[in-house]
Design an enzyme around this catalytic site. Structure first.
Site, PDB file in Angstrom:
ATOM      1  N   GLY A  64       0.678  -0.798   0.074  1.00  0.00           N
ATOM      2  CA  GLY A  64       0.240   0.235   0.050  1.00  0.00           C
ATOM      3  C   GLY A  64       0.806   1.450   0.121  1.00  0.00           C
ATOM      4  O   GLY A  64       1.795   1.674   0.945  1.00  0.00           O
ATOM      5  N   ARG A  75       0.849  -4.788  -5.521  1.00  0.00           N
ATOM      6  CA  ARG A  75       0.630  -6.366  -5.116  1.00  0.00           C
ATOM      7  C   ARG A  75       1.536  -7.059  -5.739  1.00  0.00           C
ATOM      8  O   ARG A  75       0.671  -7.189  -6.905  1.00  0.00           O
ATOM      9  CB  ARG A  75      -0.438  -6.367  -3.940  1.00  0.00           C
ATOM     10  CG  ARG A  75      -1.047  -5.430  -3.333  1.00  0.00           C
ATOM     11  CD  ARG A  75      -1.470  -5.558  -2.006  1.00  0.00           C
ATOM     12  NE  ARG A  75      -2.074  -4.601  -1.338  1.00  0.00           N
ATOM     13  CZ  ARG A  75      -2.128  -3.082  -0.524  1.00  0.00           C
ATOM     14  NH1 ARG A  75      -0.820  -4.231   0.530  1.00  0.00           N
ATOM     15  NH2 ARG A  75      -3.226  -2.997   0.253  1.00  0.00           N
ATOM     16  N   ASP A  91       5.215  -4.752   6.371  1.00  0.00           N
ATOM     17  CA  ASP A  91       5.408  -6.248   6.404  1.00  0.00           C
ATOM     18  C   ASP A  91       5.845  -6.942   5.294  1.00  0.00           C
ATOM     19  O   ASP A  91       6.312  -8.116   5.704  1.00  0.00           O
ATOM     20  CB  ASP A  91       4.699  -6.300   7.423  1.00  0.00           C
ATOM     21  CG  ASP A  91       3.697  -6.603   7.890  1.00  0.00           C
ATOM     22  OD1 ASP A  91       2.999  -6.290   7.001  1.00  0.00           O
ATOM     23  OD2 ASP A  91       3.107  -6.801   8.351  1.00  0.00           O
ATOM     24  N   THR A 113       4.048   3.027   5.052  1.00  0.00           N
ATOM     25  CA  THR A 113       2.602   2.298   5.547  1.00  0.00           C
ATOM     26  C   THR A 113       2.014   3.270   6.022  1.00  0.00           C
ATOM     27  O   THR A 113       2.428   4.095   7.424  1.00  0.00           O
ATOM     28  CB  THR A 113       2.554   0.898   6.010  1.00  0.00           C
ATOM     29  OG1 THR A 113       1.686   0.613   6.267  1.00  0.00           O
ATOM     30  CG2 THR A 113       3.774   0.937   7.456  1.00  0.00           C
ATOM     31  N   ASP A 119       0.346   2.420   8.249  1.00  0.00           N
ATOM     32  CA  ASP A 119      -0.447   1.250   9.353  1.00  0.00           C
ATOM     33  C   ASP A 119       0.479   1.703  10.661  1.00  0.00           C
ATOM     34  O   ASP A 119      -0.172   1.491  11.923  1.00  0.00           O
ATOM     35  CB  ASP A 119      -0.542  -0.044   9.121  1.00  0.00           C
ATOM     36  CG  ASP A 119      -1.532  -0.137   7.561  1.00  0.00           C
ATOM     37  OD1 ASP A 119      -2.664   0.484   7.564  1.00  0.00           O
ATOM     38  OD2 ASP A 119      -1.504  -0.984   7.393  1.00  0.00           O
ATOM     39  N   ASP A 130       2.493  -0.260  11.575  1.00  0.00           N
ATOM     40  CA  ASP A 130       2.452  -1.526  12.791  1.00  0.00           C
ATOM     41  C   ASP A 130       3.344  -2.482  12.580  1.00  0.00           C
ATOM     42  O   ASP A 130       3.509  -3.718  12.876  1.00  0.00           O
ATOM     43  CB  ASP A 130       1.074  -2.541  11.996  1.00  0.00           C
ATOM     44  CG  ASP A 130       1.468  -2.998  10.163  1.00  0.00           C
ATOM     45  OD1 ASP A 130       2.267  -2.234   9.590  1.00  0.00           O
ATOM     46  OD2 ASP A 130       0.437  -3.373   9.890  1.00  0.00           O
ATOM     47  N   ARG A 160      -4.752  -2.460   8.429  1.00  0.00           N
ATOM     48  CA  ARG A 160      -5.108  -3.697   8.279  1.00  0.00           C
ATOM     49  C   ARG A 160      -5.611  -4.068   9.717  1.00  0.00           C
ATOM     50  O   ARG A 160      -6.655  -4.499  10.561  1.00  0.00           O
ATOM     51  CB  ARG A 160      -3.980  -3.786   7.870  1.00  0.00           C
ATOM     52  CG  ARG A 160      -3.669  -5.426   7.493  1.00  0.00           C
ATOM     53  CD  ARG A 160      -2.317  -5.559   6.538  1.00  0.00           C
ATOM     54  NE  ARG A 160      -2.287  -5.031   5.337  1.00  0.00           N
ATOM     55  CZ  ARG A 160      -1.793  -5.572   3.916  1.00  0.00           C
ATOM     56  NH1 ARG A 160      -0.681  -6.624   4.515  1.00  0.00           N
ATOM     57  NH2 ARG A 160      -1.235  -4.558   3.315  1.00  0.00           N
TER      58      ARG A 160
HETATM   59  P1  ADP Z   1       2.295  -4.044   2.897  1.00  0.00           P
HETATM   60  O1  ADP Z   1       4.333  -4.122   2.391  1.00  0.00           O
HETATM   61  O2  ADP Z   1       1.820  -2.642   2.561  1.00  0.00           O
HETATM   62  O3  ADP Z   1       2.007  -5.007   3.791  1.00  0.00           O
HETATM   63  P2  ADP Z   1       2.002  -6.657   0.820  1.00  0.00           P
HETATM   64  O4  ADP Z   1       1.644  -7.208   2.092  1.00  0.00           O
HETATM   65  O5  ADP Z   1       0.752  -6.290  -0.191  1.00  0.00           O
HETATM   66  O6  ADP Z   1       2.057  -5.191   1.751  1.00  0.00           O
HETATM   67  O7  ADP Z   1       3.027  -6.746   0.816  1.00  0.00           O
HETATM   68  C1  ADP Z   1       3.823  -6.433  -0.612  1.00  0.00           C
HETATM   69  C2  ADP Z   1       4.553  -7.785  -1.544  1.00  0.00           C
HETATM   70  O8  ADP Z   1       5.888  -8.138  -0.936  1.00  0.00           O
HETATM   71  C3  ADP Z   1       3.515  -8.676  -2.436  1.00  0.00           C
HETATM   72  O9  ADP Z   1       2.577  -8.138  -2.770  1.00  0.00           O
HETATM   73  C4  ADP Z   1       4.208  -9.595  -2.412  1.00  0.00           C
HETATM   74  O10 ADP Z   1       4.698  -9.440  -3.550  1.00  0.00           O
HETATM   75  C5  ADP Z   1       5.590  -9.131  -1.518  1.00  0.00           C
HETATM   76  N1  ADP Z   1       4.970 -10.564  -0.395  1.00  0.00           N
HETATM   77  C6  ADP Z   1       4.557 -10.399   1.157  1.00  0.00           C
HETATM   78  N2  ADP Z   1       4.777 -11.312   1.934  1.00  0.00           N
HETATM   79  C7  ADP Z   1       5.754 -12.473   0.671  1.00  0.00           C
HETATM   80  C8  ADP Z   1       5.827 -13.584   0.892  1.00  0.00           C
HETATM   81  N3  ADP Z   1       5.488 -14.368   1.908  1.00  0.00           N
HETATM   82  N4  ADP Z   1       7.052 -14.313   1.091  1.00  0.00           N
HETATM   83  C9  ADP Z   1       7.209 -13.078  -0.639  1.00  0.00           C
HETATM   84  N5  ADP Z   1       7.126 -12.200  -1.170  1.00  0.00           N
HETATM   85  C10 ADP Z   1       5.511 -11.283  -0.161  1.00  0.00           C
HETATM   86  O1  F6P Z   2      -1.265  -1.025   4.441  1.00  0.00           O
HETATM   87  C1  F6P Z   2      -1.960   0.075   4.256  1.00  0.00           C
HETATM   88  C2  F6P Z   2      -2.965  -0.102   3.942  1.00  0.00           C
HETATM   89  O2  F6P Z   2      -4.251   0.610   3.251  1.00  0.00           O
HETATM   90  C3  F6P Z   2      -4.541  -1.075   5.127  1.00  0.00           C
HETATM   91  O3  F6P Z   2      -4.765   0.194   5.967  1.00  0.00           O
HETATM   92  C4  F6P Z   2      -5.360  -1.332   4.561  1.00  0.00           C
HETATM   93  O4  F6P Z   2      -6.146  -2.479   4.594  1.00  0.00           O
HETATM   94  C5  F6P Z   2      -5.604  -1.978   3.030  1.00  0.00           C
HETATM   95  O5  F6P Z   2      -3.541  -1.642   2.939  1.00  0.00           O
HETATM   96  C6  F6P Z   2      -5.657  -1.561   1.703  1.00  0.00           C
HETATM   97  O6  F6P Z   2      -5.031  -1.811   0.816  1.00  0.00           O
HETATM   98  P1  F6P Z   2      -5.668  -1.527  -0.854  1.00  0.00           P
HETATM   99  O7  F6P Z   2      -5.367  -0.391  -1.517  1.00  0.00           O
HETATM  100  O8  F6P Z   2      -5.219  -2.880  -1.223  1.00  0.00           O
HETATM  101  O9  F6P Z   2      -7.547  -1.911  -0.787  1.00  0.00           O
END
Ligand code: ADP
Ligand code: F6P
Length: 328
Positions: free
Chosen positions: A16, A77, A108, A131, A133, A135, A177
């Protein structure tokens, strides 16, 4: 990879988006060039790493972006990066582009993927917490959190006007989240009557408390913030419960949604992103790898990615108490 051998660094934004990601990109780019390291921007996060969407950046490429929300190199993502085949393709891009290290700006999930990639292919990775969040364990603030908090507070102020005029109970759904930092602190900043957050189970009791808030305290209207995942169905469910118990209450639901992720970053987020970006490049030069740059008591710190991802950051008990105390 020996830190002295880092000639080219790749940088990407992932997950995000958050206000201040551009400021972080600017800082990484300029700090690296200042240190004599080439910078390659990778578009669309890990997707661009897999697809080879890479462009070398000069200092001019990051001109005029410190005040811009979102991320000029886009975010995405990328489920494919979760597969060994996807990461193999990503590694091939690094080899082709002669990228020696990566700075990943995200949350994360981004760090989880980065850490795995680093372990598999021996690539130094530094994470910048981007982020809304807030978090991530090991840092008092994440890039974008401060701006988002102000945006939410501004929305609450506007809702307050109409809530008061019509004597209504507003249920406002806030992002985060799995974390309640935005919800709790926006509730304090907006003078709200209650906040429902995942960290303070049981949620039914929180709803009960929220129902009593405002009216019981001889107010004719109230604003209750509901963290998006604290209750199945979010703010709408809470409104339904309240109307069932108190049919005399007039409720309205506002889902703030992605408004919370947009906008020009606050001065705090710009400064945070700038300091963290410079520190990330320095960390690479110092031979660090698999760490997140964080801020603690206004000092820049390096935190192992594993800890940032796996340790649970708690909300401040005194903040929770402050909300309860001040909403009488
Ligand atoms: P954020 O970084 O904001 O937490 P996401 O959870 O969507 O956002 O993670 C971003 C990207 O990081 C994912 O779309 C994926 O490409 C990669 N990613 C997340 N979790 C994993 C994982 N367990 N193994 C490998 N890549 C991951
Ligand atoms: O991690 C940032 C965030 O905005 C969260 O607060 C929310 O749950 C999520 O991303 C929303 O994701 P998307 O933009 O894919 O709807």
């Amino acid at each position: 990879m020996d830190s002295n051998n880092i000639k080219t660094v790749g940088v990407l934004t992932s997950g995000g988006d958050s206000p201040g990601m551009n400021a972080a990109l600017r800082a990484v780019t300029r700090a690296a060039i200042y240190q004599g390291i080439r910078v390659k921007a990778i578009y669309r996060g890990y997707k661009g790493l897999i697809d080879g969407e890479v462009k070398e950046f000069t200092t001019q490429d990051v001109s005029g972006i410190i005040q811009r929300g979102g991320t000029i190199i886009k975010s995405a993502r990328c489920p494919e990066f979760k597969t060994p085949e996807g990461r193999q393709k990503a590694y091939e891009t690094l080899q082709r582009e002669e990228i020696d290290a990566l700075i990943v700006i995200g949350g994360d999930g981004t760090f989880t993927g980065g850490r795995l990639f680093s372990q598999e292919y021996d690539i130094p990775i530094i994470g910048l917490p981007g982020t809304i969040d807030n978090d991530l364990w090991g840092t008092d603030a994440t890039i974008g959190y401060d701006t988002s908090l102000s945006t939410i507070t501004e929305c609450i102020d506007k809702l307050r006007d109409t809530a008061t005029s019509h004597e209504r109970v507003f249920l406002v759904e806030v992002m985060g989240r799995d974390a309640g930092f935005l919800t709790l602190n926006a509730a304090i900043a907006g003078g709200c009557e209650a906040a429902i957050i995942p960290e303070r189970a049981p949620v039914p009791e929180q709803i009960e408390e929220a129902i009593g808030s405002g009216r019981r305290k001889s107010k004719n209207s109230s604003i209750v913030l509901v963290q998006e995942h604290a209750v199945e169905g979010g703010a709408k469910t809470v409104a339904e419960i309240i109307e069932k118990v108190h049919p005399e209450y007039s409720t309205r639901v506002t889902v703030l949604g992605h408004l919370q992720r947009g906008g020009s970053p606050s001065a705090y987020d710009r400064i945070l992103a700038s300091r963290m970006g410079v520190a990330a490049v320095q960390a690479l030069l110092d031979g660090q790898r698999n760490v997140m740059v964080g801020i603690q008591n206004d000092d820049i710190v390096l935190v192992p990615l594993t800890k940032a991802i796996h340790q649970k950051k708690d909300i401040k008990e005194d903040s929770w108490e402050a909300l309860q105390t001040l909403s009488i």
